[in-house]
Design a protein around this motif. Structure first.
Motif: not given
Length: 68
Positions: A28-50
Protein backbone atom coordinates in the motif's frame (compact mmCIF):
# COMPACT_ATOMS: atom_id res chain seq x y z
CA UNK A 1 14.45 -7.27 -0.29
CA UNK A 2 12.16 -7.38 2.74
CA UNK A 3 8.41 -7.14 2.27
CA UNK A 4 6.16 -5.71 4.98
CA UNK A 5 2.45 -6.54 4.84
CA UNK A 6 1.54 -3.76 7.28
CA UNK A 7 2.92 -0.27 7.82
CA UNK A 8 4.43 -0.31 11.33
CA UNK A 9 7.08 2.46 11.48
CA UNK A 10 8.84 1.08 14.59
CA UNK A 11 9.32 -2.38 13.12
CA UNK A 12 10.49 -0.99 9.76
CA UNK A 13 12.89 1.39 11.52
CA UNK A 14 14.46 -1.54 13.41
CA UNK A 15 14.95 -3.40 10.13
CA UNK A 16 16.51 -0.39 8.36
CA UNK A 17 18.87 0.49 11.21
CA UNK A 18 19.94 -3.15 11.65
CA UNK A 19 20.76 -3.87 8.00
CA UNK A 20 22.04 -0.36 7.17
CA UNK A 21 21.51 -0.63 3.37
CA UNK A 22 19.16 -2.45 1.04
CA UNK A 23 15.61 -2.39 -0.26
CA UNK A 24 12.15 -2.94 1.18
CA UNK A 25 8.53 -2.94 0.07
CA UNK A 26 5.50 -1.90 2.14
CA UNK A 27 2.05 -3.04 0.97
CA UNK A 28 0.00 0.00 0.00
CA UNK A 29 2.99 2.36 0.22
CA UNK A 30 5.44 1.04 -2.40
CA UNK A 31 9.12 0.20 -2.66
CA UNK A 32 11.94 2.04 -0.90
CA UNK A 33 15.72 1.90 -0.68
CA UNK A 34 17.74 2.62 2.41
CA UNK A 35 21.39 3.52 2.80
CA UNK A 36 23.53 4.58 5.77
CA UNK A 37 20.75 3.44 8.08
CA UNK A 38 18.13 5.88 6.72
CA UNK A 39 15.27 5.48 4.27
CA UNK A 40 15.62 7.35 0.96
CA UNK A 41 12.85 9.05 -1.02
CA UNK A 42 12.08 7.04 -4.18
CA UNK A 43 12.35 8.47 -7.70
CA UNK A 44 9.03 9.98 -8.87
CA UNK A 45 7.82 10.20 -5.27
CA UNK A 46 4.32 11.23 -4.29
CA UNK A 47 3.19 12.89 -1.07
CA UNK A 48 2.64 9.59 0.79
CA UNK A 49 6.23 8.54 -0.02
CA UNK A 50 7.62 11.69 1.61
CA UNK A 51 5.39 11.15 4.66
CA UNK A 52 6.48 7.51 5.02
CA UNK A 53 10.19 8.35 4.71
CA UNK A 54 9.84 11.15 7.23
CA UNK A 55 8.00 8.99 9.81
CA UNK A 56 10.42 6.08 9.57
CA UNK A 57 13.55 8.27 9.65
CA UNK A 58 12.20 10.09 12.73
CA UNK A 59 11.71 6.73 14.43
CA UNK A 60 15.28 5.70 13.54
CA UNK A 61 16.62 8.95 15.04
CA UNK A 62 14.57 8.33 18.22
CA UNK A 63 16.04 4.84 18.51
CA UNK A 64 19.58 6.16 18.08
CA UNK A 65 19.08 8.89 20.69
CA UNK A 66 17.71 6.47 23.26
CA UNK A 67 20.71 4.14 22.93
CA UNK A 68 23.32 6.87 23.36
Amino acid sequence: MRMFKRYVPKMIAKHVSRLFSGRLYIDGRGGYEFNNGLLKVPVKAQQHHYQTVNEINQEIRRMRESTC
